[in-house]
Motif scaffolding. Structure first.
Motif, mmCIF file in Angstrom:
data_model
loop_
_atom_site.group_PDB
_atom_site.id
_atom_site.type_symbol
_atom_site.label_atom_id
_atom_site.label_comp_id
_atom_site.label_asym_id
_atom_site.label_seq_id
_atom_site.Cartn_x
_atom_site.Cartn_y
_atom_site.Cartn_z
ATOM 1 N N THR A 41 0.854 -1.198 0.000
ATOM 2 C CA THR A 41 0.000 0.000 0.000
ATOM 3 C C THR A 41 0.886 1.242 0.000
ATOM 4 O OG1 THR A 41 -0.002 0.093 2.403
ATOM 5 C CG2 THR A 41 -1.831 -1.102 1.362
ATOM 6 N N LYS A 42 0.285 2.361 -0.354
ATOM 7 C CA LYS A 42 1.067 3.589 -0.345
ATOM 8 C C LYS A 42 1.449 3.975 1.077
ATOM 9 C CE LYS A 42 -0.093 5.556 -4.751
ATOM 10 N NZ LYS A 42 -0.632 6.713 -5.492
ATOM 11 N N ALA A 43 0.560 3.693 2.013
ATOM 12 C CA ALA A 43 0.908 3.990 3.415
ATOM 13 C C ALA A 43 2.148 3.189 3.798
ATOM 14 C CB ALA A 43 -0.255 3.646 4.337
ATOM 15 N N GLY A 44 2.150 1.910 3.420
ATOM 16 C CA GLY A 44 3.304 1.065 3.723
ATOM 17 C C GLY A 44 4.574 1.640 3.102
ATOM 18 N N MET A 50 10.002 4.693 1.251
ATOM 19 C CA MET A 50 10.106 4.575 -0.211
ATOM 20 C C MET A 50 9.395 5.757 -0.846
ATOM 21 S SD MET A 50 8.815 0.750 -0.652
ATOM 22 C CE MET A 50 9.760 -0.651 -0.164
ATOM 23 N N GLU A 51 9.755 6.015 -2.083
ATOM 24 C CA GLU A 51 9.066 7.112 -2.748
ATOM 25 C C GLU A 51 7.648 6.692 -3.107
ATOM 26 O OE1 GLU A 51 9.698 9.973 -6.494
ATOM 27 O OE2 GLU A 51 11.515 9.101 -5.610
ATOM 28 N N VAL A 52 6.679 7.505 -2.759
ATOM 29 C CA VAL A 52 5.291 7.176 -3.072
ATOM 30 C C VAL A 52 4.975 7.795 -4.432
ATOM 31 C CG1 VAL A 52 2.894 7.439 -2.310
ATOM 32 C CG2 VAL A 52 4.744 7.314 -0.618
ATOM 33 N N PRO A 53 4.593 6.964 -5.421
ATOM 34 C CA PRO A 53 4.301 7.554 -6.729
ATOM 35 C C PRO A 53 3.112 8.499 -6.603
ATOM 36 C CG PRO A 53 3.753 5.203 -6.676
ATOM 37 C CD PRO A 53 4.328 5.534 -5.355
ATOM 38 N N SER A 54 3.336 9.768 -6.818
ATOM 39 C CA SER A 54 2.228 10.712 -6.674
ATOM 40 C C SER A 54 2.306 11.776 -7.741
ATOM 41 C CB SER A 54 2.229 11.434 -5.322
ATOM 42 O OG SER A 54 3.139 10.908 -4.438
ATOM 43 N N GLU A 55 1.196 12.458 -7.828
ATOM 44 C CA GLU A 55 1.102 13.593 -8.732
ATOM 45 C C GLU A 55 2.053 14.685 -8.252
ATOM 46 O OE1 GLU A 55 -2.640 16.349 -10.064
ATOM 47 O OE2 GLU A 55 -3.061 14.538 -8.910
ATOM 48 N N THR A 56 2.541 15.517 -9.178
ATOM 49 C CA THR A 56 3.274 16.697 -8.711
ATOM 50 C C THR A 56 2.502 17.943 -9.135
ATOM 51 O OG1 THR A 56 4.627 16.639 -10.684
ATOM 52 C CG2 THR A 56 5.600 15.708 -8.690
ATOM 53 N N PHE A 57 2.667 18.978 -8.345
ATOM 54 C CA PHE A 57 1.882 20.191 -8.567
ATOM 55 C C PHE A 57 2.820 21.367 -8.795
ATOM 56 C CE2 PHE A 57 -0.119 17.393 -5.449
ATOM 57 C CZ PHE A 57 -1.337 17.135 -6.048
ATOM 58 N N PRO A 58 2.387 22.333 -9.603
ATOM 59 C CA PRO A 58 3.173 23.573 -9.668
ATOM 60 C C PRO A 58 3.076 24.259 -8.309
ATOM 61 C CG PRO A 58 1.096 23.804 -10.892
ATOM 62 C CD PRO A 58 1.170 22.387 -10.433
ATOM 63 N N LYS A 75 -3.808 12.042 1.638
ATOM 64 C CA LYS A 75 -4.943 11.132 1.439
ATOM 65 C C LYS A 75 -4.470 9.733 1.061
ATOM 66 C CE LYS A 75 -7.496 12.267 -2.106
ATOM 67 N NZ LYS A 75 -8.454 13.094 -2.887
ATOM 68 N N GLN A 76 -3.384 9.696 0.319
ATOM 69 C CA GLN A 76 -2.883 8.392 -0.140
ATOM 70 C C GLN A 76 -2.397 7.536 1.025
ATOM 71 O OE1 GLN A 76 -0.550 8.987 -4.034
ATOM 72 N NE2 GLN A 76 0.161 10.597 -2.679
ATOM 73 N N LEU A 77 -2.121 8.184 2.137
ATOM 74 C CA LEU A 77 -1.583 7.429 3.275
ATOM 75 C C LEU A 77 -2.684 6.902 4.191
ATOM 76 C CD1 LEU A 77 1.413 9.733 4.293
ATOM 77 C CD2 LEU A 77 1.232 8.091 2.421
ATOM 78 N N GLN A 78 -3.923 7.205 3.875
ATOM 79 C CA GLN A 78 -5.028 6.687 4.692
ATOM 80 C C GLN A 78 -5.058 5.166 4.551
ATOM 81 O OE1 GLN A 78 -8.832 8.368 3.587
ATOM 82 N NE2 GLN A 78 -9.749 7.900 5.583
ATOM 83 N N THR A 79 -5.215 4.471 5.638
ATOM 84 C CA THR A 79 -5.145 3.008 5.576
ATOM 85 C C THR A 79 -6.497 2.419 5.161
ATOM 86 O OG1 THR A 79 -5.607 2.999 7.929
ATOM 87 C CG2 THR A 79 -3.313 2.752 7.293
ATOM 88 N N GLU A 80 -6.484 1.136 4.871
ATOM 89 C CA GLU A 80 -7.686 0.497 4.338
ATOM 90 C C GLU A 80 -8.875 0.556 5.306
ATOM 91 O OE1 GLU A 80 -4.639 -0.786 4.696
ATOM 92 O OE2 GLU A 80 -4.647 -2.882 5.374
ATOM 93 N N ASP A 81 -8.587 0.698 6.611
ATOM 94 C CA ASP A 81 -9.687 0.785 7.569
ATOM 95 C C ASP A 81 -10.073 2.231 7.888
ATOM 96 O OD1 ASP A 81 -7.457 1.516 8.887
ATOM 97 O OD2 ASP A 81 -7.598 0.036 10.488
ATOM 98 N N GLY A 82 -9.523 3.177 7.140
ATOM 99 C CA GLY A 82 -10.005 4.557 7.242
ATOM 100 C C GLY A 82 -9.227 5.487 8.154
#
Ligand code: LAN
Length: 718
Positions: A41-44, A50-58, A75-82
Motif C-alpha cells: 500500500t502507499k501507506a506502507g 520509499m518514494e510514493v508515486p504521486s502527482e506533482t503540482f506547480p 490522502k494516499q496514506l489513509q489506511t484500508e480501515d479509514g
C-alpha cells in the motif's frame, strides 16, 4: 561511520503494513512472489521511506491550493480501515523492555525483527559518543546506553563489534550500569544482570491498603500505577532469568568493576548524573529506608503472598480489559512476564499476551522500534478530519470517499462499554469515550473523547454526503463521560480525575520523569473538552444544558488561571508553548474572548508573536519542556509554525502580516508532491521524554493553511 548490519538485511519490498479496525501490524512476506497476492500500500511505502508515486503540482499560489495539494498527498496514506497510521517512536527505553521480556520468557524474536531492531539501534546511536539517550534527540544516558547495549547483545551482536565497543566505552565513561535509573535497575534485575538488592523496594503490599489512604496506588496517575503494579509483582517474587553464559558475560560488560564485587544495597540511590532529572527527595529516601527494613522482617502472616495474589488479579483484569494490549508499552512488556511466571508458557494468558506484542512494533527506513502506544490512530485521524472540514476541502468531491472512511473508522473506534469490574480495577468509566489509539486498548482519554466527538459532529452535520453512523445516544454517552472528568480547579486531566494531592510527587521514584505520580489539569485537554462541549451544545441545545454551561465556564477559568506571567501556557504533550498556546487561545475564543476584547488573549498572542523568527516561522526546541521556559530551535519548524498560526487566528489577531509570513513559510517548505518533510521531534511526555508525532506535519499545516484561506479570503500569495 555507519557499519553494515551484522545480522544481514531484509528486503523492503517484502514488508507489508496491515490495518484492521485500527490495528496496525507489519508483516514480512516469505518471498517477493507473494507480492502479487498482497500488494504494497502507499501507506506502507511511505512509512518505509520509499518514494510514493504521486502527482506533482506547480508551486501553490494560494494557501488553499497548498492545503489541497497537501491533502492530495496525505490522502494516499489513509489506511484500508479509514485511519491515518504512523510511527510513534521517540522514547529509547521501550524496546529493551520488550526484548528482555521476550528473552526471559524464551519467546523467539522473529529473524526479520532482529535484523530491523539492530538496524534501528545502529542508526539511532549517538553520532559522537555511540551511546543512546532517553529519547532519539537526547544526550547519551546510562539508562539508554546500558539497556540498548543489552538489546543488541541479546539479539546476537558480538561484544567486539565496533558499535558495541564504542557504546560500552561511553557507558563506562558515564560510570557503568550501577548508576542506571530505577526502571533500568528493574529491567537488568529481571535479566539477572543486577541484584534485586540494588533496587529500592517496590512493595506490592501497597495494593492491600484501603483506598481512602492518600497514597493508595489506585490513586496514582494511570500509567504510573500500571507500571508499578507488575513491577511490584516481579520484585515481590524476585523473579529473574536463569543465568547462562551470555548473562554471565553481560554482567562483566556492563560494569566498571567485577560483578561479584559490587556492593548492591549501596546502589539503590545511585543514579548517574547524566540521567538525573528529578532527584530523590528526603521524604522518598526516608520512605525507602523504612521499606528496606520492612523487606528484611519476617512475614509472619503471609502478607506478601496476599499482595502478590491481589497484584496478579489486577494484572489479569488489565490484560483482559484491553484484549492484552495493556495501557502502554511498559506495562505490556512487564505483564507478559507476570503471565509467564504466574501461569506458565502454555497458559492462555501468556499465549494471548504474546499475540499482541506485534501491535507495538513499527517499521521505518531506520529499522524497527517499539511504539509509545499501539499507535495514535484516533488522535491523528480526528485532527485531519477537523482540518478538512474547517477548510472546506472536505466538501470537494475528490475527498468525499476519504472523509466517509474516516467517519467509519471513528465510529468503529468509540468505546461501547465500561471496563469489566471497573471499580475493582480502578478504572474510570469509558462507555462512550474515545481512546487515543484503538477501541481494544479501550482507555478513556479526555481530549481524545473530545476530539472524537468533535470530528463526528463535524463529519455528520457539516457534510451533506455522510450518513449518521454515530447515533445521538452515542454522542450523549461521550458527553456523559466528559462531564465526569472535570477537576475541582475546572481543568481536565488526561485519563481520569485527579485522585491524589500533588505532594505525592515528593515520592516520585522514577528519576528520569517529572510529574508522573498523579493526574494534573492540562490546558490542552481542557481546551479539547471545552471546544467539544461548545460545539455539541450548538447541535443539541437541550441535552444537559445547564451542566454543560457551568462546566465550560469553569474550564475557561482554568485556562485563564494557568496562563504564565508572559502570556504563555506550558504544553505537556507536545513542544511546548506553541502547542499549548494553540489550545488555550482556542478556549478563550470559545467563550468569546479575542485579542481585541481580552487581556488574556492579547497577552497570549503577544507572547507568540514575540517568538516569530525572521523567516516568518516558529521553531521551538524540546528543551522548553525540560526547562519550563521557551527555548528556540535553531530552525523554524512547520509544526510549531502551524500551531502558532492557528493560535493567532483563533484569537482573531488583528494584523495579517505576521500570519501571512508564517503561512508563506509553510508553503515554502511544501514539496512538489504536496508533502512536508520530517523535521524535529514534536511530542513530549512527563516533561523529559520526547515522542514523535509525524502526522502533525500534515494535519496542522493543512489546518493552518485552510483557516487562513477562510479568514482572509484566500489571497494570491505568489
Ligand atoms: C500519551 C499520548 C497521547 C497523550 C495526549 C492525548 C496527546 C494528551 O493530550 C493526554 C495524554 C496522552 C494520552 C499520553 C499520555 C502518556 C503516554 C501514553 C503518551 C505520551 C504516549 C506515551 C506515554 C506513555 C506514558 C509512555 C510509556 C512511559 C511511561 C512513563 C509509562
Amino acid at each position: 561511520m555507519t557499519y553494515p548490519n551484522p545480522l544481514g538485511e531484509t528486503d523492503p519490498k517484502r514488508w507489508r503494513l496491515r490495518s484492521e479496525h485500527g490495528r496496525q501490524t507489519w508483516h514480512y512476506l516469505k518471498s517477493v512472489e507473494e507480492s502479487e497476492k498482497w500488494p504494497q500500500t502507499k501507506a506502507g511505502m511511505y512509512w518505509l521511506g520509499m518514494e510514493v508515486p504521486s502527482e506533482t503540482f506547480p508551486p501553490a499560489k494560494t494557501a488553499l491550493d497548498a492545503a489541497r495539494n497537501g491533502f492530495e498527498f496525505y490522502k494516499q496514506l489513509q489506511t484500508e480501515d479509514g485511519h491515518w497510521a504512523g510511527e510513534y517512536g521517540g522514547p529509547m527505553f521501550l524496546l529493551p523492555g520488550l526484548v528482555i521480556s521476550m528473552y526471559v520468557t524464551k519467546l523467539p524474536v522473529p529473524e526479520e525483527w532482529k535484523i530491523e531492531i539492530v538496524k534501528y539501534l545502529f542508526n539511532r546511536a549517538h553520532p559522537e559518543d555511540g551511546g543512546w539517550g532517553l529519547h532519539i534527540e537526547g544526550h547519551s544516558t546510562v539508562f539508554g546506553t546500558a539497556l540498548n547495549y543489552v538489546v543488541l547483545r541479546l539479539l546476537g551482536v558480538d561484544a567486539d563489534h565496533p558499535v558495541l565497543i564504542k557504546a560500552r566505552a561511553t557507558l563506562h565513561k558515564l560510570g557503568g550500569a550501577t548508576g542506571i535509573p530505577s526502571w533500568g535497575k528493574f529491567w537488568l534485575a529481571v535479566l539477572n544482570c543486577y541484584d534485586w538488592d540494588g533496587l529500592n523496594p517496590i512493595p506490592p503490599e501497597l495494593w492491600l491498603l484501603p483506598y481512602w489512604f492518600p497514597f493508595h496506588p489506585g490513586r496514582f496517575w494511570v500509567h504510573t500505577r500500571n507500571v508499578y503494579l507488575p513491577m511490584g509483582y516481579m520484585y515481590g517474587r524476585r523473579l529473574s532469568a536463569d543465568v547462562n553464559p551470555l548473562i554471565k558475560s553481560l554482567r562483566q560488560e556492563l560494569y566498571t568493576q567485577p560483578y561479584e564485587s559490587i556492593h548492591w544495597s549501596g546502589q539503590r540511590g545511585n543514579v548517574a548524573q547524566a540521567d538525573m532529572y528529578v532527584s530523590h527527595t528526603k521524604i522518598l529516601k526516608a520512605l525507602n529506608f523504612v521499606l528496606g527494613v520492612y523487606e528484611k522482617l519476617p512475614d509472619l502472616i503471609g502478607l506478601r503472598d496476599m499482595a502478590i495474589k491481589e497484584s496478579y488479579k489486577l494484572i489479569e483484569l488489565e490484560d483482559k480489559n484491553t484484549f492484552y494490549l495493556d495501557l502502554g508499552p511498559v506495562n505490556k512488556a512487564i505483564n507478559l512476564l507476570c503471565a509467564y511466571f504466574e501461569e506458565g508458557p502454555e497458559s492462555p494468558a501468556f499465549q494471548e499476551s504474546k499475540e499482541r506484542l506485534i501491535d507495538f512494533m513499527w517499521l521505518s527506513k531506520e529499522g524497527m522500534m517499539m511504539n509509545g502506544t499501539n499507535g495514535s490512530q484516533l488522535w491523528d485521524t480526528a485532527f485531519i478530519v477537523q482540518a478538512m472540514v474547517e477548510s472546506g476541502l472536505a466538501k470537494e468531491p475528490q475527498n468525499h470517499e476519504s472523509m466517509i472512511r474516516a467517519l467509519e473508522f471513528i465510529d468503529d473506534c468509540q468505546i461501547r462499554c465500561n471496563a469489566s469490574e471497573m471499580e475493582r480495577s480502578y478504572r474510570h468509566c469509558s462507555k462512550g469515550a474515545w481512546p487515543f489509539s484503538t477501541r481494544h486498548q479501550g482507555y478513556t482519554v479526555s481530549d481524545c473523547t473530545a476530539e472524537g466527538l468533535k470530528s463526528v459532529i463535524y463529519l455528520q452535520t457539516e457534510l451533506s454526503y455522510t450518513k449518521e453512523l454515530v447515533s445521538k445516544d452515542r454522542l450523549y454517552d461521550a458527553v456523559d463521560v466528559l462531564l465526569t472528568m472535570q477537576n475541582a480547579d475546572g481543568g481536565f486531566a488526561s485519563y481520569e480525575l485527579v485522585r491524589a494531592p500533588k505532594i505525592l510527587e515528593w515520592i516520585n521514584p522514577a528519576e528520569v520523569f517529572g510529574k508522573i505520580m498523579v493526574e494534573y489539569s492540562y490546558p490542552e485537554c481542557t481546551t479539547s473538552v471545552l471546544t467539544a462541549l461548545c460545539i455539541f451544545r450548538k447541535h443539541h441545545p437541550d441535552y444537559r444544558a445547564h451542566e454543560i454551561i457551568s462546566v465550560c465556564e469553569k474550564a475557561a477559568n482554568f485556562i485563564k488561571e494557568s496562563q504564565g506571567e508572559d502570556g504563555d501556557w506550558y504544553g505537556s504533550w507536545a513542544i511546548c508553548y506553541t502547542y499549548a498556546g494553540m489550545f488555550a487561545l482556542e478556549s478563550l475564543a470559545n467563550i468569546g474572548e479575542f485579542y481585541d476584547n481580552s487581556e488574556a488573549s492579547k497577552k497570549g498572542c503577544d507572547f507568540l508573536v514575540s517568538k516569530q523568527k525572521s523567516d516568518g516561522g516558529w521553531g521551538e526546541s524540546y528543551k522548553s519542556c525540560e526547562s519550563n521556559k521557551y527555548v528556540e530551535h535553531p530552525e523554524s519548524q512547520v509544526v510549531n509554525t502551524a500551531m502558532a498560526l492557528l493560535a493567532l487566528m483563533s484569537a482573531r489577531y488583528p494584523h495579517e502580516e505576521p500570519i501571512r509570513r508564517g503561512i508563506k513559510l509553510i508553503m515554502s517548505r511544501q514539496q512538489a508532491n504536496g508533502e512536508w518533510l520530517q523535521e524535529a521531534i514534536e511530542g513530549v511526555f512527563n516533561k523529559n521524554c520526547m515522542i514523535s508525532y509525524p502526522n502533525y506535519k500534515f494535519a496542522f499545516t493543512i489546518w493552518a493553511l485552510g483557516r487562513y484561506a477562510k479568514i482572509y479570503n484566500n489571497p494570491q500569495l505568489l
